[in-house]
Design an enzyme around this catalytic site. Structure first.
Site, PDB file in Angstrom:
ATOM      1  N   GLU A  47       0.767  -1.026  -0.102  1.00 45.14           N
ATOM      2  CA  GLU A  47       0.091  -0.019   0.132  1.00 45.14           C
ATOM      3  C   GLU A  47       1.082   1.096  -0.119  1.00 45.14           C
ATOM      4  OE1 GLU A  47      -2.890   2.691   2.966  1.00 45.14           O
ATOM      5  OE2 GLU A  47      -2.877   0.233   3.162  1.00 45.14           O
ATOM      6  N   ARG A  51       1.046  10.480   0.879  1.00 43.75           N
ATOM      7  CA  ARG A  51       1.498  11.202   2.016  1.00 43.75           C
ATOM      8  C   ARG A  51       2.656  12.172   1.406  1.00 43.75           C
ATOM      9  NH1 ARG A  51       1.277   7.161   7.180  1.00 43.75           N
ATOM     10  NH2 ARG A  51      -0.920   6.447   6.576  1.00 43.75           N
ATOM     11  N   THR A  75      -4.237   6.025   1.622  1.00 41.55           N
ATOM     12  CA  THR A  75      -4.304   7.379   2.121  1.00 41.55           C
ATOM     13  C   THR A  75      -4.971   8.324   1.066  1.00 41.55           C
ATOM     14  OG1 THR A  75      -2.291   6.952   3.469  1.00 41.55           O
ATOM     15  CG2 THR A  75      -3.494   9.126   3.669  1.00 41.55           C
ATOM     16  N   LYS A 135     -11.249  -1.735   5.250  1.00 38.72           N
ATOM     17  CA  LYS A 135     -10.195  -1.665   6.117  1.00 38.72           C
ATOM     18  C   LYS A 135     -10.758  -0.941   7.559  1.00 38.72           C
ATOM     19  CE  LYS A 135      -6.042   1.442   6.506  1.00 38.72           C
ATOM     20  NZ  LYS A 135      -4.837   2.389   5.586  1.00 38.72           N
TER      21      LYS A 135
END
Length: 219
Positions: A47, A51, A75, A135
């Site tokens: 993943e 960011r 994210t 998730k």
């Protein structure tokens, strides 16, 4: 493909991974080397978090240079990021949380999605849109193993990828839960190892993680 088909694919991807390294990089070289180290250690999926400014470019680069690795864009916070990640070649999408507008857009995405949630109400809202793989984040902060066990009864159709606060020491306990399809973690890719270029440590830690998956699931 329907959302049901995409969710089936999401479950297949995560189950094959077992442990999903949550990776944050600041340069393309970091992205290239950390991904290669993870793959060498036996972790075939990552993943890649969005960011940092280089993340989207790194995603596109890795899909071209390392076709053997499955890459999820993590994210993902906005519909724009969702669209950019799909255009960059992401294999799947992951969100830390999923407000209604994002959930509606993600339900129509042309690739598998693992939407994030922290409460039963949020999970039920996602299930109402057709999601069956979600998730749980931040997993340890919202109850950890006790939370997962509590969800297993009323939300028996839901497969969960808990992420947040999971370590090498408790990874097997999480993976052993029947409703857990995969776990996310960053213990094998700590910031100091990446900054120092200690790729052998990443590979060694990844090999231990892969061994945990094999032991728990009998692979």
């Amino acid at each position: 493909m329907t959302i049901a088909q995409h969710q089936q694919k999401a479950e297949q991807l995560l189950r094959a991974a077992g442990i999903l390294p949550v990776v944050t990089v600041h340069t393309l070289d970091e992205a290239r080397k950390v991904s290669a180290a993870l793959l060498k250690g036996g972790l075939p999926a990552i993943e890649l978090t969005l960011r940092t400014p280089v993340a989207m470019e790194a995603l596109a680069m890795l899909k071209k240079e390392l076709p053997d690795i499955v890459i999820g864009a993590g994210t993902v916070l906005t519909v724009e990021q969702m669209e950019q990640s799909i255009a960059a070649g992401a294999d799947f999408l992951v969100t830390p949380g999923t407000p209604a507008e994002m959930a509606d857009a993600l339900a129509k995405a042309p690739i598998p999605v693992v939407p994030g949630a922290a409460t039963p109400t949020e999970l039920l809202s996602l299930m109402a849109r057709g999601f069956r793989v979600c998730k749980l984040f931040p997993a340890s902060a919202v109850g950890g193993l006790a939370m997962l066990k509590g969800l297993a009864g009323p939300l028996s159709d839901l497969k969960i990828c808990p992420t947040g606060g999971i370590t090498e020491d408790n990874a097997a306990d999480y993976l052993s839960q029947p409703n857990v399809v995969c776990i996310g973690g960053s213990w094998m890719v700590p910031k100091n190892w990446i900054e120092a270029g200690e790729w052998d440590k990443v590979t060694a830690s990844s090999a231990k993680a892969a061994a945990i998956v094999a032991e728990v699931r009998g692979a």
